[in-house]
Design a protein around this motif. Structure first.
Motif: not given
Length: 396
Positions: A84-91, A104-116
């Motif tokens: 999973v990729i989550v785009v954003g860095f608010q609540k 998913n733990g470490k097996e499928n880590p979640c990526t947080v994509l943020y602009r700032r």
């Protein structure tokens, strides 16, 4: 929809399922109160060049609004086993990332994509000082230039500028230490004052950065990105971040939702205002050229529920005849003063309409309009140094 004939007709549209036709109901009213808020209804989907948006991705792209509509069990099953990729860095983004990491733990880590990066606060840790006393008191507001302030208040804000800077640096230092931001490359480039003046502060879920350290959550800065068939390609990089699911926690288009309640293009232009200014609402409620309409819940504060209730009281007193609106010229002058304040302290986020760093000053204006006493504390020092909150406005 609302027509342009001075707010005499309100048009809710519904579908008659049996006859398969649209029914139109007309209600004659003297005043309209819009309570649509700004964090629901119309999701903000980033724009992309042709063939580089969600349509280029072979898997699923959803907005956080769709994810939030699921119950906890459904959401866990939905993200289970997916990259999973989550785009954003608010609540919303931080909460979703935590739920994905739990599934998913470490097996499928979640990526947080943020602009700032942002100065999000760890409300689960002991601070050793009161953030409310530092930023939600009359003394704290003396350090900030205010809309419509006189010469004395302007001089005080200038004189106290070094203290304002020291406040901000102290809080920033504490947040950096508690969340280990330098270690993760997450130290914001703007001040904490700008963060609170933009209402961009949110709380960091407990153990969020622990999950970053153990590999369950990955943080990726991406000022710009596009979609490809197997994931997201960050600008300047050659290899995509592969994913099975992308969740856009990118907010909502509150202005557009508000704009399109009108049939009249003129009224649409009035309510949205200029592209280089914040939404033009007097007392964050009334558009001067549409005085028979009140908007509740658009502008943000330290507590949106508390602030919305104050505005509801203000509108109720207006409709009851306790006070009258100033002239269009005076209302537009006041709006311009607030706009200049927002541009000075919130930087590129001035269109968000936030009174976070001046909620007492703002409530004072509402109280004066309603013939309430603006000073609500007992004693000089309590009035100056104690934080203001909802309980201070229980009665008039």
């Amino acid at each position: 929809m609302i027509n342009s004939n001075g707010f005499r007709k309100w048009y809710p549209i519904c579908l008659n399922k049996e006859q398969n036709e649209i029914l139109l109901q007309i209600y004659n009213v003297d005043f309209v109160i819009v309570c649509v808020g700004r964090f629901s209804g119309l999701p903000n989907i980033p724009e992309f060049p042709p063939k580089k948006g969600p349509e280029a991705f072979d898997s699923k792209v959803i907005h956080s609004m769709e994810y939030a509509a699921m119950d906890h069990k459904q959401a866990a099953e939905f993200v289970k086993g997916k990259r999973v990729i989550v785009v954003g860095f608010q609540k919303s983004a931080l909460d979703i990332a935590m739920e994905c990491s739990a599934a998913n733990g470490k097996e499928n880590p979640c990526t947080v994509l943020y602009r700032r990066a942002h100065w999000n606060v760890p409300d689960y840790l002991p601070w050793g000082f009161s953030l409310a006393h530092m930023y939600l008191s009359r003394f704290s507001e003396l350090m900030v230039h205010k809309p419509g302030e006189g010469l004395l208040l302007s001089l005080l804000a200038t004189i106290l500028a070094p203290l304002r800077y020291a406040y901000s640096k102290f809080v920033e230092s504490d947040i950096k230490k508690k969340l280990r931001l330098e270690k993760h490359g997450m130290v914001p480039t703007h001040s904490f004052l700008k963060e609170i003046s933009s209402c961009l502060i949110s709380t960091v879920p407990e153990k969020f950065y622990d999950k970053v350290e153990n590999g369950e959550i990955k943080l990726k800065k991406a000022p710009s990105f596009s979609f490809c068939n197997n994931g997201i390609l960050v600008e300047g990089e050659t290899s995509p971040i592969e994913a099975d699911l992308v969740i856009l926690a990118t907010g909502f288009k509150g202005e557009k939702m508000l704009k399109h309640i009108f049939m009249s293009q003129t009224f649409q232009d009035y309510i949205t205002g200029s592209p280089d200014a914040a939404l033009p609402l007097y007392r964050e409620c009334i558009q001067p050229r549409i005085p028979k309409l009140a908007v509740i819940g658009f502008s943000e504060s330290i507590s949106n529920i508390f602030t919305s209730e104050m505005r509801c009281r203000w509108v109720a007193e207006l409709l009851d005849g306790t006070f009258k609106l100033p002239s269009i010229k005076d209302m537009e002058k006041n709006i311009k003063e607030w706009d200049e304040y927002l541009k000075q302290y919130s930087g590129g986020y001035y269109r968000r309409k936030c009174i976070g760093a001046l909620h007492i000053w703002y409530n004072d204006q509402l109280c004066k309009d309603m013939a309430w006493k603006p000073r609500r504390k007992k004693g000089f020092f309590a009035e100056l140094f104690e934080p203001y909150g909802p309980m201070d406005y229980v009665s008039n």
